[in-house]
Design a protein around this motif. Sequence first.
Motif, PDB file in Angstrom:
ATOM      1  N   LYS A  22      10.859   3.022  24.132  1.00  0.00           N
ATOM      2  CA  LYS A  22      11.614   3.814  23.532  1.00  0.00           C
ATOM      3  C   LYS A  22      12.024   3.549  22.176  1.00  0.00           C
ATOM      4  N   ILE A  23      12.637   2.294  22.063  1.00  0.00           N
ATOM      5  CA  ILE A  23      13.244   1.981  20.889  1.00  0.00           C
ATOM      6  C   ILE A  23      12.036   1.665  19.817  1.00  0.00           C
ATOM      7  N   ASP A  24      10.813   1.052  20.418  1.00  0.00           N
ATOM      8  CA  ASP A  24       9.724   0.778  19.450  1.00  0.00           C
ATOM      9  C   ASP A  24       9.172   1.985  19.060  1.00  0.00           C
ATOM     10  N   ARG A  25       9.344   3.364  19.684  1.00  0.00           N
ATOM     11  CA  ARG A  25       8.878   4.498  19.159  1.00  0.00           C
ATOM     12  C   ARG A  25       9.755   5.143  18.078  1.00  0.00           C
ATOM     13  N   THR A  26      11.202   4.812  18.155  1.00  0.00           N
ATOM     14  CA  THR A  26      12.118   5.410  17.453  1.00  0.00           C
ATOM     15  C   THR A  26      11.937   4.551  16.037  1.00  0.00           C
ATOM     16  N   ALA A  27      11.568   3.189  16.244  1.00  0.00           N
ATOM     17  CA  ALA A  27      11.436   2.427  14.976  1.00  0.00           C
ATOM     18  C   ALA A  27      10.016   2.859  14.110  1.00  0.00           C
ATOM     19  N   LEU A  28       9.043   3.075  14.986  1.00  0.00           N
ATOM     20  CA  LEU A  28       7.701   3.613  14.349  1.00  0.00           C
ATOM     21  C   LEU A  28       8.018   4.760  13.459  1.00  0.00           C
ATOM     22  N   THR A  29       8.754   5.921  14.150  1.00  0.00           N
ATOM     23  CA  THR A  29       8.917   7.147  13.452  1.00  0.00           C
ATOM     24  C   THR A  29      10.009   7.104  12.214  1.00  0.00           C
ATOM     25  N   ASN A  30      11.061   6.129  12.116  1.00  0.00           N
ATOM     26  CA  ASN A  30      11.632   5.976  11.061  1.00  0.00           C
ATOM     27  C   ASN A  30      10.843   5.139   9.988  1.00  0.00           C
ATOM     28  N   THR A  31      10.019   4.195  10.488  1.00  0.00           N
ATOM     29  CA  THR A  31       9.233   3.540   9.496  1.00  0.00           C
ATOM     30  C   THR A  31       8.456   4.447   8.624  1.00  0.00           C
ATOM     31  N   GLU A  32       7.766   5.151   9.509  1.00  0.00           N
ATOM     32  CA  GLU A  32       6.897   6.242   9.084  1.00  0.00           C
ATOM     33  C   GLU A  32       7.478   7.175   7.915  1.00  0.00           C
ATOM     34  N   ARG A  33       8.745   7.602   8.384  1.00  0.00           N
ATOM     35  CA  ARG A  33       9.576   8.134   7.415  1.00  0.00           C
ATOM     36  C   ARG A  33       9.705   7.715   6.065  1.00  0.00           C
ATOM     37  N   LEU A  34      10.127   6.372   6.253  1.00  0.00           N
ATOM     38  CA  LEU A  34      10.352   5.615   4.988  1.00  0.00           C
ATOM     39  C   LEU A  34       9.249   5.277   4.025  1.00  0.00           C
ATOM     40  N   LEU A  35       8.091   4.999   4.995  1.00  0.00           N
ATOM     41  CA  LEU A  35       6.776   4.784   4.329  1.00  0.00           C
ATOM     42  C   LEU A  35       6.407   5.662   3.321  1.00  0.00           C
ATOM     43  N   GLU A  36       6.537   6.970   3.849  1.00  0.00           N
ATOM     44  CA  GLU A  36       6.147   8.201   3.241  1.00  0.00           C
ATOM     45  C   GLU A  36       7.046   8.190   1.642  1.00  0.00           C
ATOM     46  N   ILE A  37       8.419   7.983   1.885  1.00  0.00           N
ATOM     47  CA  ILE A  37       9.081   8.041   0.812  1.00  0.00           C
ATOM     48  C   ILE A  37       8.966   7.025  -0.162  1.00  0.00           C
ATOM     49  N   TYR A  38       8.551   5.809   0.085  1.00  0.00           N
ATOM     50  CA  TYR A  38       8.250   4.826  -0.872  1.00  0.00           C
ATOM     51  C   TYR A  38       6.890   5.205  -1.581  1.00  0.00           C
ATOM     52  N   ARG A  39       6.049   5.642  -0.904  1.00  0.00           N
ATOM     53  CA  ARG A  39       4.516   5.910  -1.261  1.00  0.00           C
ATOM     54  C   ARG A  39       4.832   7.182  -2.443  1.00  0.00           C
ATOM     55  N   GLU A  40       5.780   8.101  -2.023  1.00  0.00           N
ATOM     56  CA  GLU A  40       5.948   9.230  -3.020  1.00  0.00           C
ATOM     57  C   GLU A  40       6.575   8.869  -4.316  1.00  0.00           C
ATOM     58  N   ASN A  41       7.357   7.823  -4.067  1.00  0.00           N
ATOM     59  CA  ASN A  41       8.266   7.312  -5.421  1.00  0.00           C
ATOM     60  C   ASN A  41       7.407   6.290  -5.961  1.00  0.00           C
ATOM     61  N   ARG A  42       6.476   5.809  -5.616  1.00  0.00           N
ATOM     62  CA  ARG A  42       5.538   5.167  -6.293  1.00  0.00           C
ATOM     63  C   ARG A  42       6.084   3.678  -6.342  1.00  0.00           C
ATOM     64  N   VAL A  43       6.723   3.157  -5.525  1.00  0.00           N
ATOM     65  CA  VAL A  43       7.470   1.705  -5.403  1.00  0.00           C
ATOM     66  C   VAL A  43       6.368   0.874  -5.956  1.00  0.00           C
ATOM     67  N   SER A  44       6.835  -0.126  -6.842  1.00  0.00           N
ATOM     68  CA  SER A  44       6.076  -0.898  -7.503  1.00  0.00           C
ATOM     69  C   SER A  44       6.907  -2.251  -7.825  1.00  0.00           C
ATOM     70  N   ALA A  45       6.365  -3.490  -8.046  1.00  0.00           N
ATOM     71  CA  ALA A  45       6.807  -4.477  -8.468  1.00  0.00           C
ATOM     72  C   ALA A  45       7.901  -4.463  -9.625  1.00  0.00           C
ATOM     73  N   ASN A  46       7.404  -3.396 -10.736  1.00  0.00           N
ATOM     74  CA  ASN A  46       8.174  -3.645 -11.800  1.00  0.00           C
ATOM     75  C   ASN A  46       9.677  -3.049 -11.541  1.00  0.00           C
ATOM     76  N   MET A  47       9.726  -2.383 -10.552  1.00  0.00           N
ATOM     77  CA  MET A  47      11.148  -1.866 -10.000  1.00  0.00           C
ATOM     78  C   MET A  47      11.962  -3.011  -9.458  1.00  0.00           C
ATOM     79  N   PHE A  48      11.365  -4.201  -9.303  1.00  0.00           N
ATOM     80  CA  PHE A  48      12.199  -5.077  -8.502  1.00  0.00           C
ATOM     81  C   PHE A  48      13.119  -6.073  -9.628  1.00  0.00           C
ATOM     82  N   ALA A  49      12.812  -5.973 -10.835  1.00  0.00           N
ATOM     83  CA  ALA A  49      13.457  -7.022 -12.008  1.00  0.00           C
ATOM     84  C   ALA A  49      14.849  -6.480 -11.929  1.00  0.00           C
ATOM     85  N   GLY A  50      15.382  -7.570 -12.257  1.00  0.00           N
ATOM     86  CA  GLY A  50      16.935  -7.496 -12.404  1.00  0.00           C
ATOM     87  C   GLY A  50      17.304  -7.060 -13.896  1.00  0.00           C
TER      88      GLY A  50
END
Length: 411
Positions: A22-50
Motif C-alpha cells: 500500500k505504501i508503494d502504491r501511494t509513492a507511485l501515485t505521488n511520483t507520477e503526479r510530480l513527474l507530470e509537474i516536472y515535465r510540464e515545467n520543462r525542468v532542465s539542467a540550466n535551472m540547476f545553476a547557482g
Amino acid sequence: MDKRVTELAEKVEAKLKEKFAKIDRTALTNTERLLEIYRENRVSANMFAGTSGYGYDDLGRDTFEKIFAEAMGTEKAIVRNNFVNGTHAIATAMFACLRPGDILLAATGVPYDTLQSAIGLTGDYPGSMKYYGVGYDEVPLFENGEPDLETIKAKAADKRVKCVEIQRSRGYANRPTLSVQKIGEICDIVHAVNPEAKVVVDNCYGEFVQEIEPTMVGADLVAGSLIKNPGGGLIATGGYVAGKAELVDAAAMRLSVPGIGGECGSYEGGYRLHFQGFMNAPHIVAQALKTVIFCAGMLEELGYKASPASGEERYDIIQSVELGKPELLEKFCRGIQFASPVDSYVTPIPWDMPGYEDQVIMAAGTFVQGASIELSCDGPMREPYTAFMQGGLNYELGKLGVMNAIDMLLK
Ligand SMILES: *Cc1c(COP(=O)(O)O)cnc(C)c1O
C-alpha cells in the motif's frame, strides 16, 4: 547479530507485506503526479545553476517554487535556504496572517515546542507575536487525541481570530497524527464561521505520506522544513511556505523585507539537489514509513507498546515505542547510532539540553546534520522511557538500524 533478531525480522516482514504494498502504491501515485509537474515545467539542467548577489530572476529558484506550489495543489510557494529551519517557516506563515490586536487560535492543542517562543508562550523575546500585541487562544485535543470540533467552531467565530494553526503530525507529543481529510474538516468549520480567518498548517513530517496535502482541502497556507520529507534527504537546509498567493507574498515580505519579498535571495550552491531531492521525496517517505512500521512490528513481537501500532493507518513518519526502563532506551539509541553510516563509533548518552525538563538521549548518524528524514531516534529520560524514531533514507539501511537496536536490547 542474535539469530532471534534475524528470524523475527523475516516473520515480521512477511506479516507487513500488504502494508508495504500500500505504501508503494501511494509513492507511485505521488511520483507520477510530480513527474507530470516536472515535465510540464520543462525542468532542465540550466535551472540547476547557482546564483549570487541579489538573486533577481533566479530561474532555478523561481521554477522550483512553481513546481513546489503545484505539488501542494496551490497557487504559490516560497522555498528558501533563507529559512533557517521549519520553525522559522511556520512562524513566518503565521505572522503573514496576523496584525496587532488579532488572535492566533491553536486548534490542535499547544503548538510544537519551538513555536511557543515565537508566539510568546515561553521566554519573553522581542519580535514574538505577544511582543507585537497579538493574542493567543487554544483548543486542547480531547483525551483520545482527536480535535474538539465544537470548541474550535465556537472559538474561531470570534472575529478577532485571524489565524488558526493546525499541527498535522504528532511531533513528539502523545497524540495521534491528523489525516489530511480531518484537517479539511477543520478548515471547513473555520471558514464557515469566520471567512476572514486563515488556516495555517504545520505540515512537518506529513508531506507525501498521503496522496493529498492540506492545501488541497482548504488550508490557506502550509509550511515546513526541507530537511524532513520534502527534501528527499538531499536538500541541505531551508524551509517552505505554500498556499494562497496573497498570503505567500506577505510571508515573503516578512522573511526578507517589505517591498522586496521573494524577489531577492540567491543560492550559489545551485538547485540540482532541490529538484532531485523533491522528485525523490515520495519514494524516500515510503522508505521511512516502511522502516518505522518494521520497527513497530518487531517491538510488538517482543511485547513492547508501539504507537502507532504496526497495523494502524499512518499519517506521518514518526514512531514511538515505550521501552519502560532507562537502560533499554539507552541501549536502543546506541543500537541505532551503531548502525548509522555516519558517526557509527559514537556512543549516545543522556544529557541536559536547553529547553527540556529531563535529560534527553539522541541518536543520529546523518549525512545532513540533524536531518530527521534520515534514521534517527531520541527520547526524554523519564517514564515510560519512550523512544521516538523517524526517517530512513532507504529501507535496507533502516531495517539494519532497527535490527541492530533490537539486538542491543536483547543483550
Ligand atoms: C520538526 C517540526 C517542526 C519544526 O522544527 P525545526 O526543527 O525548526 O525544523 C515543527 N513542527 C513539528 C510538528 C515538527 O515535527
